[in-house]
Scaffold this active site. Sequence first.
Site, PDB file in Angstrom:
ATOM      1  N   GLY A 126      -1.938  -6.200   3.979  1.00  0.00           N
ATOM      2  CA  GLY A 126      -1.302  -7.016   5.188  1.00  0.00           C
ATOM      3  C   GLY A 126       0.279  -7.373   4.640  1.00  0.00           C
ATOM      4  O   GLY A 126       0.482  -7.320   3.594  1.00  0.00           O
ATOM      5  N   GLY A 127       0.812  -7.587   5.895  1.00  0.00           N
ATOM      6  CA  GLY A 127       2.386  -7.741   5.755  1.00  0.00           C
ATOM      7  C   GLY A 127       3.098  -6.597   5.148  1.00  0.00           C
ATOM      8  O   GLY A 127       2.905  -5.411   5.301  1.00  0.00           O
ATOM      9  N   ASP A 128       3.602  -6.990   3.818  1.00  0.00           N
ATOM     10  CA  ASP A 128       4.399  -5.895   3.164  1.00  0.00           C
ATOM     11  C   ASP A 128       3.723  -5.893   1.800  1.00  0.00           C
ATOM     12  O   ASP A 128       4.206  -5.521   0.887  1.00  0.00           O
ATOM     13  CB  ASP A 128       5.876  -6.346   2.969  1.00  0.00           C
ATOM     14  CG  ASP A 128       5.852  -7.814   2.250  1.00  0.00           C
ATOM     15  OD1 ASP A 128       5.084  -8.448   1.968  1.00  0.00           O
ATOM     16  OD2 ASP A 128       7.035  -8.040   1.936  1.00  0.00           O
ATOM     17  N   GLU A 129       2.401  -6.082   1.645  1.00  0.00           N
ATOM     18  CA  GLU A 129       1.656  -5.759   0.369  1.00  0.00           C
ATOM     19  C   GLU A 129       0.848  -4.717   0.436  1.00  0.00           C
ATOM     20  O   GLU A 129       0.136  -4.330   1.410  1.00  0.00           O
ATOM     21  CB  GLU A 129       0.585  -7.091   0.117  1.00  0.00           C
ATOM     22  CG  GLU A 129       1.559  -8.397  -0.099  1.00  0.00           C
ATOM     23  CD  GLU A 129       0.734  -9.468  -0.310  1.00  0.00           C
ATOM     24  OE1 GLU A 129       0.986 -10.432  -0.953  1.00  0.00           O
ATOM     25  OE2 GLU A 129      -0.614  -9.468   0.193  1.00  0.00           O
TER      26      GLU A 129
END
Length: 228
Positions: A126-129
């Site tokens: 999720g996001g930038d992970e």
Amino acid sequence: MPDGVVRYLSISGDPRFSPQGGFLGYRGVGRDITEIALARERIASLAYSDPLTGLANRTSLMPALDQAVQRARRKGSKLAVVFLDLDGFKQINDLYGHDAGDTLLIELAGRLRDNLRSSDMIARLGGDEFLVVLEEVHDREPVETVANKLLVETVRPYTLPGAQARVTASIGISIFPDDAADAAALMKHADIAMYAAKQAGKNTCRFYSSGPAANDPARAQSTESSNP
């Protein structure tokens, strides 16, 4: 089909026989359910894949990581969980917009695929992970080599709509069975190590350590590797 297109059909029928008992064929009904079948496949894909990057998502990651741990346990081998978090990604969204941020994430996903084995699992949490699972590793050195390669790939410039941008990454690594005995603990420890990498100055990787200095940025080089 003769034209090479795959169609899905639902067919039901009853066998028909001659008065002498010979098989004549089937009588029944059939319908083309291709659109229904493809819709089901799309729904299943959305449930287990990240819609932006096409990588595995968090839902599919945990069962796959559990299975990888079980394989490593049976073989008496090690595996590494590599947790990658981008540094400064919020600024990309703020400066260039979310479409540009999405473009960067898609490009990064492609770079991860290109620089890992086809057998290595890659997931977007999720996001930038992102999280990578490396199986059948024997010691830290090859894992550190892979992590540094990912740092180099991450920092290469990204061509975004109307701009070029750079980001770096912080990477945390945990090893089975050295650091944890199950999938949940491996992810947690890799996450802890990733935050230690951020504290150490970012654009670096850090192996998990349960010692008292685990989150000290000035720790010894034996548990830290920086991208030159």
